[in-house]
Design an enzyme around this catalytic site. Structure first.
Site, short mmCIF file in Angstrom:
data_model
loop_
_atom_site.label_atom_id
_atom_site.label_comp_id
_atom_site.label_asym_id
_atom_site.label_seq_id
_atom_site.Cartn_x
_atom_site.Cartn_y
_atom_site.Cartn_z
N SER A 184 32.67 49.79 133.35
CA SER A 184 33.43 48.57 133.08
C SER A 184 34.80 48.92 132.47
O SER A 184 35.54 49.72 133.04
CB SER A 184 32.62 47.65 132.16
OG SER A 184 33.24 46.40 132.00
N MET A 185 35.13 48.38 131.31
CA MET A 185 36.44 48.64 130.71
C MET A 185 36.60 50.09 130.27
O MET A 185 37.71 50.56 130.03
CB MET A 185 36.65 47.70 129.52
CG MET A 185 36.76 46.24 129.89
SD MET A 185 38.15 45.86 130.97
CE MET A 185 39.52 46.02 129.83
#
Length: 909
Positions: free
Chosen positions: A150-151
């Site tokens: 993800s991030m």
């Protein structure tokens, strides 16, 4: 919404399990680093004996650093670490990996961007610490491989933007469900600025990134948090060391994953770990420094798997040895079943007799081992050959078979195709080959257009005499096109058959999806795109049908449900813009209420005013005209000279994420949500008021000054809270205070209304009056013929309606600022002041505005000279909000604040 959240394909991922108890060894960081980043930590993953051996940190493996994503845990590394450990045991620890993981304190970095830069700098420090652990080893690494979920993947990419970062410290980056293109919810400026800096750097410095190999894996349709289109890396002609795939297209996985399961999906983790071990250089015992080899390995495991073990330089020719029987096959179709064959065989297919009649040869083998099985001979005079080209590298692995498709014109020197059938001890499998003309196996299926609304249907009947058919999907190239394909298979006899495989192949991106179906059966395939077709690409998507020879296949697409699937695509691609459209509708309603107050002296109900004023034709046409004009250079030059930001719809259109009618449908969604939020507020108001009336007898309505010393002190106190702690916290406090105001007015109005009614019944000399309850959703009492003391009551009812609308607007501002509040609360033990704070200055202005508005009434506003302006301003503000707020949600509070500021001025001027 139900379609997006729940009606996707079933979970086909297997869970990964640890064979021994997982342990996380905390790595001691330098004092300066630990003091600067007190909330962050670095861990080394281990299990059992391996964990015990590594407690002294005498590491000899290959370092891999795992970066968790939004609210992610450092313990998510266990799936990668455990499978890598089992794989190392299989090779007797000749090679092994040391998996490190960063603890980011489960921060909400997808919603609050203020800590992204801090995380990036901490990761840089971690890489230096990790490499120091190997300093005295014989095969000391000079770089680290990174896996970012993800991030975490974006933070890894951001490392290259740091001034003092050396690009050679990273050689491989694998990201899992990382939104590379844009944030899912752009709730603050720090988040959008971070994205801009990272993506601009990767575009401008693409030439410097050639030595970094990057793989981005998207989750597919099961991941409704990060749609796969956001996970594709920027396409650059000079950047050939980046690869983007969807998990449904990954060989040996073929499964869509949700946002969390992508870190533990066994099939996907196995592909990743196999790739890691194939990337090892035998000389350095580290990941290879050769970018071409790294890309070859990733393509082998994530794009096209030939059902063979990876070889960097496979031999062009091989010797066909063994006392095998040679059999010549002259027909154009051939099938062979193997079961306990004691003798090996070579089946030779002469090509000379087929070249004139056929264009392709197709072969398949249901034995899914990794040995070579198909060869090409160059002997033109003999039906057997001892040396041949290994065509097994041209094969492709599918769930139930491995297949080879050869275009005869591409192999002019080949005289024979040879299929090897080795002795089979207890194995049962089938092989098949056929020659065909491509035109005879290709049919075209026209795809539903946007304005046909699914009323047209298409049906194709395939009387299968072969093994492969291609159905070309004409005009299927935009993301808003979505439909269902049904394949109904019927067979002449009921003998046992291998399952059919249907593959939806998208040629311009690696987002294929594969369906395996029993024969006979009715299979349903969902046809939706993650990426629109590039303008320079003219290829057609295909439905490949790997069929059974004596079966009939009926291929048809959906009829009738297209509008619903179209809306599904809008929700999937643009759900993040809902708050903008909701607030835009409420702002238009608010302007309508001010206009009605000015013209009639009465404030209209929220729901009635919403129906009257919230019309899409007031805002949408002008935005569409501006987007159209921005296609012309002269208009763009004028626009830029005015220092105006680019219209969000134009940016989305350039990314092929904008399509016809989307803004209209989003606006209608916003109207619906705004309406039901009004219903919710009115219902909640009545419930709280009923509770209040049972507990406390309300005092009479009193007119008070807008600003008093005590209120001024409260205003200053909240401003100090905002400045010294968190702006969103101060906004929450003033919101709770404001929440009390309409409840108090409603309770007082209802109580005195009931009291007046009681007085009328008991006294015959009192002046007559009638009060009727309004039938709208607000259910607010309205006085029609007020007595002498009812003028104040009528004014209170008008004020109540206005307060409810302001509170509705303010609720959405609070929701948009909530992530920074949650972040501040989680990190309160490390720092009392949120820095940076995306809403500090806005919060101070809002505190001053709302402290005045909560004590105001419509009587002050009616006679204001500025009321005409205040009533007209919400329309252009709503227009600007839709133009500049879709991709920048943090701008929404600015427009609302300006409108409320004019309301405050109306109280004084």
């Amino acid at each position: 919404v139900r379609d997006v959240m729940f009606l996707y394909e079933e979970n086909r991922c297997s869970m990964t399990y640890m064979y021994e108890y997982p342990e996380y060894l905390k790595i001691k960081l330098p004092k300066k680093t630990a003091r600067r980043y007190p909330a962050y930590e670095l861990y080394l993953y281990g299990e059992g004996n391996y964990a015990e051996e590594n407690k002294n940190l005498l590491l000899t493996g290959i370092p891999v650093l795992f970066l968790p994503g939004n609210a992610g845990s450092y313990k998510q590394v266990r799936s990668l670490g455990s499978i890598a450990l089992r794989k190392a045991e299989d090779v007797d620890f000749k090679y092994h990996f040391n998996f490190f993981s960063v603890n980011f304190n489960e921060e909400l970095v997808a919603l609050y961007g203020g800590s992204l830069q801090r995380q990036t700098k901490f990761v840089h420090e971690c890489i230096k610490v990790i490499l120091k652990l190997y300093r005295d080893q014989e095969f000391a690494p000079s770089s680290v491989a990174i896996v970012g979920h993800s991030m975490g993947g974006l933070v890894a990419r951001a490392l290259l933007t740091l001034k003092n970062f050396k690009p050679e410290l990273i050689n491989l980056l694998i990201t899992q469900a990382t939104p590379h293109v844009a944030p899912v919810m752009p709730l603050d400026k720090y988040l959008t600025d971070f994205y801009t800096a990272v993506n601009n750097h990767w575009i401008l410095k693409a030439q410097d990134l050639r030595n970094l190999t990057t793989l981005s894996v998207a989750g597919g349709f099961r991941d409704y948090q990060v749609r796969s289109g956001l996970a594709f890396l920027p396409r650059l002609s000079q950047h050939d060391s980046a690869l983007s795939v969807v998990s449904s297209a990954v060989p040996r996985a073929w499964a869509s994953t949700d946002h969390l399961s992508i870190v533990w999906c066994k099939e996907l983790i196995l592909a990743t770990i196999r790739a890691f071990f194939d990337l090892i250089d035998e000389n350095t015992r580290q990941i290879t420094e050769d970018p071409k080899k790294r890309m070859s390995v990733l393509n082998h495991h994530f794009v096209r798997h030939p059902a063979k073990m990876f070889e960097e330089n496979p031999e062009a020719f091989t010797h066909l040895t063994g006392a095998f029987m040679w059999i010549t096959v002259k027909g154009s179709k051939w099938t062979y079943s193997v079961y306990n064959d004691s003798d090996g065989k070579y089946f030779a297919f002469p090509l000379a007799s087929h070249r004139k009649s056929y264009s392709h040869v197709y072969c398949e083998n249901s034995m899914l081992d990794t040995s070579s099985w198909i060869y090409g001979c160059t002997n033109s005079n003999s039906s057997m050959c001892l040396e041949a080209a290994d065509l097994s590298w041209r094969a492709e692995l599918l769930p139930t078979t491995k297949v080879v498709l050869l275009k005869l014109l591409d192999y002019p020197s080949l005289s024979h195709v040879v299929i090897q059938v080795p002795p089979a001890a207890g194995n049962k499998y089938t092989l098949g080959c056929e020659f065909f003309k491509q035109d005879s196996r290709t049919v075209q299926l026209p795809v539903t257009h946007l304005f046909s609304f699914g009323l047209s249907s298409s049906k194709i009947l395939l009387n299968s005499t072969g093994l492969l058919y291609n159905v070309q999907l004409q005009h299927f190239n935009q993301i808003y096109q979505a439909f269902k394909i049904y394949i109904d298979s019927h067979c002449q006899s009921f003998k046992e058959r291998k399952p059919s495989v249907y593959r939806l192949h998208i040629p311009w991106s690696y987002e294929d999806s594969i369906t395996v179906a029993k024969v006979p059966s009715l299979a349903e395939i969902s046809a939706k795109l993650h990426i629109a077709q590039p303008h320079s690409d003219s290829s057609l998507p295909e439905l490949n049908i790997y069929s059974s020879p004596d079966c009939q296949y009926e291929v048809s697409k959906t009829k009738g449900s297209y509008p619903f699937i179209f809306v599904f695509q809008i929700v999937r691609f643009h759900a993040g813009a809902f708050p903008v459209y909701v607030v835009s509708n409420i702002l238009l309603t608010y302007g309508g209420q001010l206009s009605t107050l000015r013209s009639t002296g009465q404030c209209s109900d929220f729901s009635l005013e919403l129906v009257r004023t919230a019309k899409p034709y007031k805002v949408e046409p002008l935005i569409s005209i501006v987007v159209f004009l921005q296609g012309f250079n002269w208009f763009r030059e004028i626009w830029e000279s005015l220092s105006l930001p680019e219209v969000d719809a134009a940016v989305l259109s350039s990314q092929d994420a904008w399509f016809p009618l989307v803004s209209l449908i989003l606006f209608l969604f916003g109207t619906g949500i705004a309406y039901w939020s009004g219903v919710f507020f009115s219902t909640s108001l009545r419930l709280f008021s009923s509770l209040w009336l049972t507990l406390i007898r309300p005092a009479e309505l009193q007119k008070d000054k807008l600003i008093t010393p005590s209120r001024l002190c409260g205003m200053i106190s909240l401003a100090l809270v905002s400045w010294t702690t968190c702006g969103a916290f101060a906004v929450l406090i003033i919101y709770l205070q404001y929440l009390f105001k309409p409840v108090h007015i409603f309770v007082t109005s209802v109580f005195h209304f009931q009291d007046s009614g009681h007085s009328k019944e008991t006294s015959q000399n009192s002046s007559t009056h009638t009060v009727k309850a309004h039938s709208s959703v607000d259910s607010i009492p309205e006085v029609t013929q007020p007595p002498s003391n009812s003028k104040t009551l009528a004014e209170a009812v008008n004020s109540l309606k206005m307060h409810i609308t302001i509170l509705n607007l303010f609720t959405w501002i609070l929701l948009l600022n909530l992530p920074s509040l949650i972040y501040w609360l989680k990190n309160l033990r490390y720092n009392v002041r949120l820095d940076p704070d995306p809403c500090r200055s806005t919060a101070i202005i809002l505190i001053c505005i709302l402290e005045i508005l909560m004590n105001s009434s419509t009587s002050e506003v009616k006679s204001s000279k500025l009321l005409k302006i205040a009533a007209k301003v919400p329309l252009p503000l709503s227009l600007a909000m839709l133009a500049f707020g879709r991709m920048h949600l943090y701008r929404v509070p600015y427009f609302v604040t300006f409108s409320l500021l004019l309301h405050v001025l109306c109280c004084f001027v």
